[in-house]
Design an enzyme around this catalytic site. Structure first.
Site, PDB file in Angstrom:
ATOM      1  N   TRP A  99      41.133  42.992  47.306  1.00 60.67           N
ATOM      2  CA  TRP A  99      41.281  42.568  45.878  1.00 60.67           C
ATOM      3  C   TRP A  99      40.308  41.315  45.789  1.00 60.67           C
ATOM      4  O   TRP A  99      39.645  41.215  44.741  1.00 60.67           O
ATOM      5  CB  TRP A  99      42.590  42.029  45.605  1.00 60.67           C
ATOM      6  CG  TRP A  99      43.573  43.446  45.759  1.00 60.67           C
ATOM      7  CD1 TRP A  99      44.598  43.626  46.448  1.00 60.67           C
ATOM      8  CD2 TRP A  99      43.386  44.766  44.785  1.00 60.67           C
ATOM      9  NE1 TRP A  99      45.259  44.813  46.201  1.00 60.67           N
ATOM     10  CE2 TRP A  99      44.446  45.513  45.046  1.00 60.67           C
ATOM     11  CE3 TRP A  99      42.913  44.767  43.874  1.00 60.67           C
ATOM     12  CZ2 TRP A  99      44.546  46.597  44.421  1.00 60.67           C
ATOM     13  CZ3 TRP A  99      42.859  46.024  43.086  1.00 60.67           C
ATOM     14  CH2 TRP A  99      43.800  46.965  43.550  1.00 60.67           C
ATOM     15  N   ASP A 138      44.589  34.732  41.875  1.00 61.78           N
ATOM     16  CA  ASP A 138      45.334  36.166  41.542  1.00 61.78           C
ATOM     17  C   ASP A 138      46.575  35.991  42.625  1.00 61.78           C
ATOM     18  O   ASP A 138      46.513  36.064  43.781  1.00 61.78           O
ATOM     19  CB  ASP A 138      44.203  37.045  42.225  1.00 61.78           C
ATOM     20  CG  ASP A 138      44.787  38.650  42.229  1.00 61.78           C
ATOM     21  OD1 ASP A 138      45.946  38.567  41.578  1.00 61.78           O
ATOM     22  OD2 ASP A 138      44.091  39.333  42.547  1.00 61.78           O
ATOM     23  N   LYS A 158      53.933  44.667  40.438  1.00 63.69           N
ATOM     24  CA  LYS A 158      54.708  44.232  41.643  1.00 63.69           C
ATOM     25  C   LYS A 158      55.767  43.402  41.501  1.00 63.69           C
ATOM     26  O   LYS A 158      56.780  43.922  42.100  1.00 63.69           O
ATOM     27  CB  LYS A 158      53.694  43.352  42.497  1.00 63.69           C
ATOM     28  CG  LYS A 158      52.589  44.441  43.132  1.00 63.69           C
ATOM     29  CD  LYS A 158      51.048  44.341  42.577  1.00 63.69           C
ATOM     30  CE  LYS A 158      50.297  45.395  43.266  1.00 63.69           C
ATOM     31  NZ  LYS A 158      48.985  44.931  42.847  1.00 63.69           N
TER      32      LYS A 158
HETATM   33  C1  LIG Z   1      47.701  45.178  42.720  1.00 67.85           C
HETATM   34  C2  LIG Z   1      46.670  44.016  42.666  1.00 67.85           C
HETATM   35  C3  LIG Z   1      45.570  44.087  41.734  1.00 67.85           C
HETATM   36  C4  LIG Z   1      45.254  45.028  40.834  1.00 67.85           C
HETATM   37  O1  LIG Z   1      46.250  45.000  39.879  1.00 67.85           O
HETATM   38  P1  LIG Z   1      45.755  46.020  38.699  1.00 67.85           P
HETATM   39  O2  LIG Z   1      46.985  45.772  37.583  1.00 67.85           O
HETATM   40  O3  LIG Z   1      46.024  47.574  38.981  1.00 67.85           O
HETATM   41  O4  LIG Z   1      44.507  45.741  38.005  1.00 67.85           O
HETATM   42  C5  LIG Z   1      44.784  42.967  41.987  1.00 67.85           C
HETATM   43  N1  LIG Z   1      45.060  41.894  42.767  1.00 67.85           N
HETATM   44  C6  LIG Z   1      46.142  41.958  43.784  1.00 67.85           C
HETATM   45  C7  LIG Z   1      46.269  40.872  44.801  1.00 67.85           C
HETATM   46  C8  LIG Z   1      46.715  43.248  43.750  1.00 67.85           C
HETATM   47  O5  LIG Z   1      47.976  43.217  44.479  1.00 67.85           O
END
Ligand SMILES: *Cc1c(COP(=O)(O)O)cnc(C)c1O
Length: 360
Positions: free
Chosen positions: A100, A171, A195
């Site tokens: 990511w 993030d 999540k």
């Molecule tokens: C799941 C995830 C993403 C992607 O999220 P989307 O909503 O599918 O764009 C980005 N960063 C991390 C750390 C993730 O776990």
């Protein structure tokens, strides 16, 4: 059969939240309509989005310097939107701790220089590079980190500090609201909702308002400017009403659990139990460095790829689902976000013991 869903995302939601949403889906309060049929500007939805924002402010203890935004497109759109608004041909620093992070770096390169201050790529992202080794750019537009690495199963134990004047951006998709941290140290945090916060398709963005003024309005389309979301209360256009509504329910539930301090205790207990079991076994192993292990995504292996596949299949047969590791890394992964009850961990460990006896 009782199902415990260990999916990395979209992931389990608290059962109480699902039941409440089910009840309100067809008839919301006294409206006579379902929650998804009501105008986003009407008298029923406005209190929902206001409460969702108030819950974020309460849970993260935010000052009025911060805006709380609900933006479509998930975390991945933030990978582009951040540099589009904040980079403007300059240099931003990134710590590359996984798939990511590297996606965020790739997008940033379209809008300026993405300087990788440290990376654990060489060792398959098995650890978080020690902050003292980071080669940071003086006066960088921002420093970007991924607080929890969903795929590799690593997590910052302590949030780093950015140099004075450099906004720290994280993030937090896979560990937001799972543990306490000092939000005032951040310029911005963002998270895809699927999540720990609700359904997919939406990102929660918490941003210091002054940063939004950095955007060059002549170059960034209206819908992609943070200032638009701040000025319009995330309602420049029709917002993702279901995502916001579900987030409101999930955050109400979190407050009932004692807020982030309350859930953190449970999360720590869950992760400790599972890692302690894995560490006590010579059959299972964790690829992630012990000091950087994630308390949300427990990545582990059996002695072989064949047994990993059998483990995932046999676990599914007894109601422990979605334990397959990410397709890029293989192995097994148990994602144990806020909604996973401790009973799910007990059931998993119980199964792991039996599987080991039967297959060693
Ligand atoms: C799941 C995830 C993403 C992607 O999220 P989307 O909503 O599918 O764009 C980005 N960063 C991390 C750390 C993730 O776990």
């Amino acid at each position: 059969m009782k199902i415990y869903n260990f999916a990395a995302g979209p992931a389990m939601l608290p059962e109480a939240v699902m039941k409440k949403a089910q009840a309100e889906f067809c008839a919301f309060q006294d409206s006579g309509s379902g929650i998804m049929e009501l105008s986003h500007r009407g008298k029923y939805f406005k209190p929902v989005i206001d409460a969702a924002e108030a819950n974020v402010r309460q849970l993260l203890n935010l000052s009025d310097d911060y805006a709380v935004l609900f933006i479509q497109g998930g975390a991945s759109m933030q990978f582009a939107m951040i540099p589009m608004n904040l980079l403007n041909g300059g240099t931003a620093d990134f710590v590359d701790t996984g798939v990511w992070s590297s996606k965020a770096i790739k997008e940033a390169k379209m809008f300026g220089t993405a300087n990788v201050v440290a990376s654990s790529k060489e060792t398959k992202y098995d650890h978080i590079p020690c902050a003292s080794t980071w080669n940071q750019t003086p006066g960088a537009a921002y420093l970007h980190i991924t607080s929890n690495n969903t795929i590799a199963g690593t997590q910052y134990k302590d949030m780093p500090t950015a140099p004075a004047g450099v906004p720290l951006i994280a993030d937090m998709s896979s560990d937001i609201m799972s543990r306490q941290f000092d939000a005032s140290k951040f310029g911005m945090i963002y998270a895809g909702a699927q999540k720990n916060l609700g359904p997919s398709g939406m990102a929660l963005v918490v941003m210091r308002k002054d940063l939004a003024a950095r955007t060059d309005d002549s170059k960034v389309p209206t819908m992609l400017r943070y200032s638009t979301y701040i000025e319009e209360g995330s309602m420049f256009n029709t917002p993702p009403t279901f995502g916001i509504y579900m987030f409101k329910l999930v955050s109400d539930w979190l407050i009932e659990q004692g807020g982030i301090a309350g859930i953190e205790k449970i999360n720590n207990a869950k992760a400790a139990k599972l890692y302690d079991f894995i560490d006590s076994s010579s059959f299972y192993s964790c690829p992630a460095a012990k000091e950087d292990r994630s308390r949300m995504n427990v990545v582990f292996r059996t002695p072989s790829d064949e047994l990993d596949a059998k483990f995932v299949a046999d676990a599914k047969a007894v109601g422990l689902t979605e334990l397959k590791g990410h397709r890029l890394v293989g192995g097994c992964r148990a994602s144990i976000y806020n909604a996973m009850p401790i009973e799910g961990i007990d059931a998993l460990i119980d199964f792991m013991k039996k599987f080991e006896v039967a297959n060693r």
